[in-house]
Design a protein around this motif. Structure first.
Motif, PDB file in Angstrom:
ATOM      1  N   TYR A  37       0.847  -1.184   0.000  1.00 16.97           N
ATOM      2  CA  TYR A  37       0.000   0.000   0.000  1.00 16.97           C
ATOM      3  C   TYR A  37       0.889   1.243   0.000  1.00 16.97           C
ATOM      4  N   MET A  89       4.750   7.224   2.020  1.00 11.55           N
ATOM      5  CA  MET A  89       5.092   6.091   2.880  1.00 11.55           C
ATOM      6  C   MET A  89       4.535   4.841   2.206  1.00 11.55           C
ATOM      7  N   PHE A  91       3.758   0.671   2.674  1.00 11.56           N
ATOM      8  CA  PHE A  91       3.598  -0.407   3.644  1.00 11.56           C
ATOM      9  C   PHE A  91       3.452  -1.748   2.930  1.00 11.56           C
ATOM     10  N   PHE A 107       0.800  -5.298   9.252  1.00 11.54           N
ATOM     11  CA  PHE A 107       1.579  -4.329   8.496  1.00 11.54           C
ATOM     12  C   PHE A 107       3.036  -4.305   8.942  1.00 11.54           C
ATOM     13  N   GLY A 108       3.901  -3.984   7.997  1.00 13.89           N
ATOM     14  CA  GLY A 108       5.289  -3.690   8.319  1.00 13.89           C
ATOM     15  C   GLY A 108       5.416  -2.273   8.849  1.00 13.89           C
ATOM     16  N   GLN A 109       6.632  -1.893   9.176  1.00 12.83           N
ATOM     17  CA  GLN A 109       6.865  -0.578   9.796  1.00 12.83           C
ATOM     18  C   GLN A 109       6.760   0.569   8.799  1.00 12.83           C
ATOM     19  N   ILE A 112       9.592   5.289   4.012  1.00  9.95           N
ATOM     20  CA  ILE A 112       9.298   6.595   3.409  1.00  9.95           C
ATOM     21  C   ILE A 112      10.161   6.749   2.178  1.00  9.95           C
TER      22      ILE A 112
END
Lengths: 117, 113
Positions: A37, A89, A91, A107-109, A112
């Motif tokens: 995403y 960003m 994800f 979700f991952g962290q 950016i």
């Protein structure tokens, strides 16, 4: 338990260049799905691409492709011909295909991405 | 495509008051909706799963009495932040599920003063 790891807090790329955003995952499930995403500064979550665990071919959607390496448990996103509007960003996320947690996304962290002109 | 709306998009409230956030699926029915919370430059954290006609399922560490979820119809889920405090200030996002796909709302930015 499932876990998504994005090891790149920030990435920079020159406009029109390609960039790879890393994602590794951990699961004991045989059936699962992987998503990417994009979240611009406005906050909306924009679906980019999906890969099912049984899909043999790497998913592609326009300038986005997913480099799926099941044995290594990685699902890297490749953006070709970067544009200034790609700055956001990103994800990586995983969904379970069954069980009581069906439909939940992990979700991952996030990474950016900044595209330079 | 499937569209999910959230209302309000931004809300500022005083400490101690309650705030209700609505999540609607506009062109499809969603038996399951999810509520997430996101702090600046951080990931989305799942708060709860909202199922139409039944009680919500909360993730570990999420206070049920503070974050009340009601899924009254196949197109509407609401999240009420009760007795809000400044630490509840965050970005709240809902999503609605169709099979394995999730469609996200645009989010609600809550600021508690």
């Amino acid at each position: 338990a499932q876990k998504i790891t994005q090891t790149q807090p920030g990435m920079f790329v020159q406009e029109k260049e390609a960039v790879t955003l890393d994602c590794t995952y951990d699961t004991s499930d045989q059936s699962y799905g992987l998503f990417w995403y994009k979240q611009p500064s406005s906050g909306e979550m924009i679906f980019l691409i999906y890969q099912g665990s049984y899909d043999e071919q790497n998913a592609t959607e326009g300038r986005y492709s997913l480099n799926f390496q099941k044995a290594r448990k990685s699902a890297n996103l490749v953006i070709s011909a970067s544009q200034l509007g790609d700055s956001a960003m990103y994800f990586c996320a995983m969904i379970r295909a069954g069980g009581t947690s069906y439909g939940k996304l992990t979700f991952g962290q996030g990474t950016i991405l900044t595209v330079h002109p | 495509g499937a569209v999910v709306s959230q209302h309000p998009s931004r809300v500022i409230c005083k400490s101690g008051t309650s705030v209700k956030i609505e999540c609607r699926s506009l062109d499809f029915q969603a038996t399951t909706m999810f509520w997430y919370r996101q702090f600046p430059k951080q990931s989305l954290m799942l708060m709860a799963t909202s199922n139409e006609g039944s009680k919500a399922t909360y993730e570990q560490g999420v206070e049920k009495d503070k974050f009340l979820i009601n899924h009254a119809s196949l197109t509407l889920s609401t999240l009420t932040v009760t007795s809000a405090h400044p630490e509840d200030s965050s970005f709240y996002i809902c999503s609605a599920r169709i099979t394995y796909e999730q469609y996200f709302g645009p989010g609600t930015r809550l600021t508690v003063t």
